[in-house]
Design a protein around this motif. Sequence first.
Motif, PDB file in Angstrom:
ATOM      1  N   UNK A   1      12.784   4.972  -3.032  1.00  0.00           N
ATOM      2  CA  UNK A   1      12.518   6.147  -3.866  1.00  0.00           C
ATOM      3  C   UNK A   1      13.835   6.786  -4.270  1.00  0.00           C
ATOM      4  N   UNK A   2      13.833   7.441  -5.419  1.00  0.00           N
ATOM      5  CA  UNK A   2      15.055   8.103  -5.874  1.00  0.00           C
ATOM      6  C   UNK A   2      15.202   9.522  -5.324  1.00  0.00           C
ATOM      7  N   UNK A   3      14.088  10.115  -4.875  1.00  0.00           N
ATOM      8  CA  UNK A   3      14.152  11.504  -4.400  1.00  0.00           C
ATOM      9  C   UNK A   3      13.252  11.710  -3.187  1.00  0.00           C
ATOM     10  N   UNK A   4      13.756  12.446  -2.207  1.00  0.00           N
ATOM     11  CA  UNK A   4      12.936  12.769  -1.028  1.00  0.00           C
ATOM     12  C   UNK A   4      11.681  13.536  -1.411  1.00  0.00           C
ATOM     13  N   UNK A   5      11.782  14.354  -2.432  1.00  0.00           N
ATOM     14  CA  UNK A   5      10.652  15.157  -2.875  1.00  0.00           C
ATOM     15  C   UNK A   5       9.469  14.331  -3.374  1.00  0.00           C
ATOM     16  N   UNK A   6       9.680  13.050  -3.636  1.00  0.00           N
ATOM     17  CA  UNK A   6       8.606  12.171  -4.098  1.00  0.00           C
ATOM     18  C   UNK A   6       7.849  11.501  -2.958  1.00  0.00           C
ATOM     19  N   UNK A   7       8.314  11.695  -1.728  1.00  0.00           N
ATOM     20  CA  UNK A   7       7.738  10.963  -0.601  1.00  0.00           C
ATOM     21  C   UNK A   7       6.237  11.225  -0.425  1.00  0.00           C
ATOM     22  N   UNK A   8       5.815  12.468  -0.415  1.00  0.00           N
ATOM     23  CA  UNK A   8       4.398  12.790  -0.154  1.00  0.00           C
ATOM     24  C   UNK A   8       3.486  12.178  -1.208  1.00  0.00           C
ATOM     25  N   UNK A   9       3.854  12.287  -2.479  1.00  0.00           N
ATOM     26  CA  UNK A   9       3.027  11.731  -3.551  1.00  0.00           C
ATOM     27  C   UNK A   9       2.972  10.212  -3.448  1.00  0.00           C
ATOM     28  N   UNK A  10       4.113   9.567  -3.215  1.00  0.00           N
ATOM     29  CA  UNK A  10       4.134   8.110  -3.051  1.00  0.00           C
ATOM     30  C   UNK A  10       3.268   7.711  -1.878  1.00  0.00           C
ATOM     31  N   UNK A  11       3.380   8.432  -0.780  1.00  0.00           N
ATOM     32  CA  UNK A  11       2.662   8.094   0.446  1.00  0.00           C
ATOM     33  C   UNK A  11       1.139   8.192   0.246  1.00  0.00           C
ATOM     34  N   UNK A  12       0.683   9.159  -0.519  1.00  0.00           N
ATOM     35  CA  UNK A  12      -0.753   9.285  -0.809  1.00  0.00           C
ATOM     36  C   UNK A  12      -1.262   8.084  -1.598  1.00  0.00           C
ATOM     37  N   UNK A  13      -0.525   7.687  -2.621  1.00  0.00           N
ATOM     38  CA  UNK A  13      -0.924   6.534  -3.442  1.00  0.00           C
ATOM     39  C   UNK A  13      -0.875   5.258  -2.597  1.00  0.00           C
TER      40      UNK A  13
ATOM     41  N   UNK B   1     -10.507  -1.845   9.557  1.00  0.00           N
ATOM     42  CA  UNK B   1      -9.992  -2.168  10.882  1.00  0.00           C
ATOM     43  C   UNK B   1      -8.773  -3.075  10.891  1.00  0.00           C
ATOM     44  N   UNK B   2      -8.290  -3.496   9.717  1.00  0.00           N
ATOM     45  CA  UNK B   2      -7.117  -4.386   9.651  1.00  0.00           C
ATOM     46  C   UNK B   2      -5.867  -3.655  10.114  1.00  0.00           C
ATOM     47  N   UNK B   3      -4.942  -4.419  10.668  1.00  0.00           N
ATOM     48  CA  UNK B   3      -3.638  -3.871  11.055  1.00  0.00           C
ATOM     49  C   UNK B   3      -2.861  -3.554   9.776  1.00  0.00           C
ATOM     50  N   UNK B   4      -2.364  -2.345   9.684  1.00  0.00           N
ATOM     51  CA  UNK B   4      -1.577  -1.953   8.509  1.00  0.00           C
ATOM     52  C   UNK B   4      -0.179  -2.565   8.605  1.00  0.00           C
ATOM     53  N   UNK B   5       0.395  -2.921   7.455  1.00  0.00           N
ATOM     54  CA  UNK B   5       1.753  -3.468   7.473  1.00  0.00           C
ATOM     55  C   UNK B   5       2.763  -2.417   7.929  1.00  0.00           C
ATOM     56  N   UNK B   6       3.892  -2.891   8.399  1.00  0.00           N
ATOM     57  CA  UNK B   6       5.025  -1.998   8.655  1.00  0.00           C
ATOM     58  C   UNK B   6       5.555  -1.516   7.306  1.00  0.00           C
ATOM     59  N   UNK B   7       6.322  -0.430   7.342  1.00  0.00           N
ATOM     60  CA  UNK B   7       6.925   0.063   6.105  1.00  0.00           C
ATOM     61  C   UNK B   7       8.202   0.801   6.419  1.00  0.00           C
ATOM     62  N   UNK B   8       9.162   0.620   5.551  1.00  0.00           N
ATOM     63  CA  UNK B   8      10.393   1.398   5.576  1.00  0.00           C
ATOM     64  C   UNK B   8      10.523   2.058   4.216  1.00  0.00           C
ATOM     65  N   UNK B   9      10.939   3.321   4.199  1.00  0.00           N
ATOM     66  CA  UNK B   9      11.180   4.028   2.942  1.00  0.00           C
ATOM     67  C   UNK B   9      12.640   4.439   2.923  1.00  0.00           C
ATOM     68  N   UNK B  10      13.315   4.090   1.831  1.00  0.00           N
ATOM     69  CA  UNK B  10      14.741   4.350   1.676  1.00  0.00           C
ATOM     70  C   UNK B  10      14.937   5.140   0.389  1.00  0.00           C
TER      71      UNK B  10
ATOM     72  N   UNK C   1      13.130   4.609 -13.465  1.00  0.00           N
ATOM     73  CA  UNK C   1      12.485   4.156 -12.221  1.00  0.00           C
ATOM     74  C   UNK C   1      12.587   5.226 -11.142  1.00  0.00           C
ATOM     75  N   UNK C   2      11.433   5.605 -10.599  1.00  0.00           N
ATOM     76  CA  UNK C   2      11.394   6.526  -9.468  1.00  0.00           C
ATOM     77  C   UNK C   2      11.094   5.782  -8.175  1.00  0.00           C
ATOM     78  N   UNK C   3      10.574   4.544  -8.295  1.00  0.00           N
ATOM     79  CA  UNK C   3      10.153   3.769  -7.130  1.00  0.00           C
ATOM     80  C   UNK C   3      10.359   2.277  -7.394  1.00  0.00           C
ATOM     81  N   UNK C   4      10.699   1.568  -6.324  1.00  0.00           N
ATOM     82  CA  UNK C   4      10.734   0.107  -6.314  1.00  0.00           C
ATOM     83  C   UNK C   4      10.175  -0.320  -4.962  1.00  0.00           C
ATOM     84  N   UNK C   5       9.418  -1.415  -4.941  1.00  0.00           N
ATOM     85  CA  UNK C   5       8.790  -1.863  -3.691  1.00  0.00           C
ATOM     86  C   UNK C   5       8.911  -3.374  -3.584  1.00  0.00           C
ATOM     87  N   UNK C   6       9.274  -3.860  -2.386  1.00  0.00           N
ATOM     88  CA  UNK C   6       9.212  -5.296  -2.116  1.00  0.00           C
ATOM     89  C   UNK C   6       8.335  -5.492  -0.895  1.00  0.00           C
TER      90      UNK C   6
END
Length: 142
Positions: free
Chosen positions: A89-101, A113-122, A131-136
């Motif tokens: 993400x480009x801004x910390x302020x976008x974390x909550x909105x990204x996390x909801x989506x 009941x599936x195991x959720x994937x791990x995640x790192x946010x940088x 671009x406000x977000x990129x995901x791999x």
Amino acid sequence: MSEKTQPLGEKTEIRTTGAPAPAWVFSQGVRKGPILQVSGQGPQDPATGAYLYEGDVRAQTRRTLENVKAVLTAGGASVADVVMFRVYLTERGHFAAMNEVYADFLTENLPAGAVKPCRTTVFVELPHEVMLVEIDAQAVLD
């Protein structure tokens, strides 16, 4: 949506029209054995490569996750096979909105009941100003 794979020695390059073509010299995804790595995807239209939803991190996150999912599918995987998502993400302020989506996307794409994937946010500067977000993602198939 057409999907195509091209053998490269022990590796397979994953290609799909369901995600934007790489802008530079890299593959949309690479599979080696049971491991599938999806290159960083952004909020681009798969058909035109145009960046979408300027200023809207929610819509950009959704489009980006759909692009990741298209590469997973082309490589024979699903969201349930993902062991790790990396979100840039480009801004910390976008974390909550990204996390909801992101949470909604997982709910829609994982069995109950599936195991959720791990995640790192940088938090980073991304290659295109819009671009406000990129995901791999990395998936492991049984």
